[in-house]
Design an enzyme around this catalytic site. Structure first.
Site, mmCIF file in Angstrom:
data_model
loop_
_atom_site.group_PDB
_atom_site.id
_atom_site.type_symbol
_atom_site.label_atom_id
_atom_site.label_comp_id
_atom_site.label_asym_id
_atom_site.label_seq_id
_atom_site.Cartn_x
_atom_site.Cartn_y
_atom_site.Cartn_z
ATOM 1 N N ASP A 125 0.869 -1.174 0.000
ATOM 2 C CA ASP A 125 0.000 0.000 0.000
ATOM 3 C C ASP A 125 0.914 1.234 0.000
ATOM 4 O OD1 ASP A 125 -1.634 2.139 0.698
ATOM 5 O OD2 ASP A 125 -2.990 0.839 1.824
ATOM 6 N N LYS A 129 -1.085 9.504 1.779
ATOM 7 C CA LYS A 129 -1.361 10.678 2.635
ATOM 8 C C LYS A 129 -0.175 10.959 3.555
ATOM 9 C CE LYS A 129 -6.339 10.533 2.713
ATOM 10 N NZ LYS A 129 -7.445 9.834 3.326
ATOM 11 N N ASP A 161 2.567 -1.180 -8.579
ATOM 12 C CA ASP A 161 1.797 -0.494 -9.617
ATOM 13 C C ASP A 161 1.768 1.009 -9.330
ATOM 14 O OD1 ASP A 161 0.173 -1.121 -7.226
ATOM 15 O OD2 ASP A 161 -1.166 0.276 -8.244
HETATM 16 C C1 LIG Z 1 -1.663 -4.518 -0.838
HETATM 17 S S1 LIG Z 1 -1.356 -6.019 -0.047
HETATM 18 C C2 LIG Z 1 -0.240 -6.861 -1.172
HETATM 19 C C3 LIG Z 1 -0.179 -8.333 -0.920
HETATM 20 C C4 LIG Z 1 0.707 -9.139 -1.894
HETATM 21 N N1 LIG Z 1 2.097 -8.729 -1.805
HETATM 22 C C5 LIG Z 1 0.203 -9.021 -3.313
HETATM 23 O O1 LIG Z 1 0.863 -8.356 -4.129
HETATM 24 O O2 LIG Z 1 -0.838 -9.602 -3.626
HETATM 25 C C6 LIG Z 1 -0.285 -5.542 1.272
HETATM 26 C C7 LIG Z 1 -0.033 -6.635 2.318
HETATM 27 O O3 LIG Z 1 0.919 -6.154 3.258
HETATM 28 C C8 LIG Z 1 0.520 -6.472 4.572
HETATM 29 N N2 LIG Z 1 1.085 -5.425 5.443
HETATM 30 C C9 LIG Z 1 1.020 -4.092 5.235
HETATM 31 N N3 LIG Z 1 1.675 -3.431 6.200
HETATM 32 C C10 LIG Z 1 2.172 -4.380 7.038
HETATM 33 C C11 LIG Z 1 2.953 -4.324 8.223
HETATM 34 N N4 LIG Z 1 3.359 -3.166 8.732
HETATM 35 N N5 LIG Z 1 3.285 -5.491 8.820
HETATM 36 C C12 LIG Z 1 2.875 -6.680 8.304
HETATM 37 N N6 LIG Z 1 2.133 -6.796 7.183
HETATM 38 C C13 LIG Z 1 1.792 -5.659 6.555
HETATM 39 C C14 LIG Z 1 -1.003 -6.497 4.526
HETATM 40 O O4 LIG Z 1 -1.536 -7.323 5.545
HETATM 41 C C15 LIG Z 1 -1.270 -7.029 3.113
HETATM 42 O O5 LIG Z 1 -1.408 -8.436 3.095
#
Ligand SMILES: C[S@@+](CC[C@H](N)C(=O)[O-])C[C@H]1O[C@@H](n2cnc3c(N)ncnc32)[C@H](O)[C@@H]1O
Length: 223
Positions: A125, A129, A161
């Protein structure tokens, strides 16, 4: 996903020997046993590669199949997501794969200095912001954490992306004088990306490709 299904996955995760779920206490007290001892977990001295925010673990599995002489660990806080990757690894007897349920912020409590050879960050992600900057996985604080566990010649791979995340990361690396080994702002259009970038696609990547979004890739060093 319904809560019943989630509970089923959590329970199954507990039965998988490739899933590690450290307690917050273990981490805070410095008693997490595998820190510095991951070679004993895998029963070999092969390089260890992390996928941070691994979701369902497509990269962890894909890379592990391409390179059986290395060990791969997917890191995510959401156990119901990486359950998919963990189950597939069990079914396909991929012994060079593990998943760890933890916050990425804590990785320096889970891995020791020089314990990690490479890091992949896949479709994070972008946390655009200003108030969310501290959660952006390539901010300076995270880069310092990565440096603290990576070997001297270790690299970080970012596939996203998000043009914002791509540009932000390149700008930060430039400002900090860190080496960009390779950068491509549209990997399927501009030739030159390695096969592990072109041949492995995650759940999120497939969604973005469906919307016609270009996919970017950067490989860089943090020391
Ligand atoms: C947008 S998803 C992308 C998942 C995968 N890499 C994909 O491309 O399909 C982001 C993932 O990062 C994990 N995540 C985000 N911040 C995190 C953090 N600080 N600690 C552990 N997991 C985190 C979320 O739980 C989520 O599964």
């Amino acid at each position: 996903m319904g809560s019943k299904n989630k509970l089923k996955r959590f329970k199954e995760n507990e039965s998988f020997n490739n899933v590690i779920q450290p307690s917050r206490e273990e981490i805070e007290n410095g008693t997490f046993e595998l820190k510095g001892k991951w070679a004993s977990f895998f029963e070999n001295d092969n390089p260890i590669i992390l996928e941070l925010g691994c979701g369902k673990g497509e990269y962890t599995l894909g890379l592990a199949k391409l390179d059986p002489e290395k060990n791969f660990i997917g890191v995510d806080i959401k156990g119901a997501r990486f359950w998919r990757g963990a189950k597939t690894a069990v079914q396909e007897e991929l012994n060079n794969v593990a998943f760890i349920r933890t916050q990425i912020e804590l990785i320096d409590q889970i891995f020791d200095e020089n314990e990690i050879s490479e890091i992949w960050i896949t479709f994070p992600d972008p946390q655009i912001k200003y108030k969310r900057t501290k959660h952006r996985l390539t901010n300076q604080k995270f880069l310092e954490k990565y440096k603290s566990i990576l070997k001297e010649d270790g690299v970080v791979n970012l596939k996203t992306d998000s043009e914002f995340m791509h540009g932000y990361t390149l700008g930060l690396l430039h400002g900090l004088g860190l080496e960009v080994v390779y950068a491509n702002h549209d990997v399927y259009k501009n030739e030159g990306s390695p096969k592990e970038v072109l041949e492995i696609q995650t759940f999120y990547e497939k969604q973005y490709l469906g919307k016609g979004k270009p996919i970017t890739y950067t490989k860089f060093r943090v020391s």
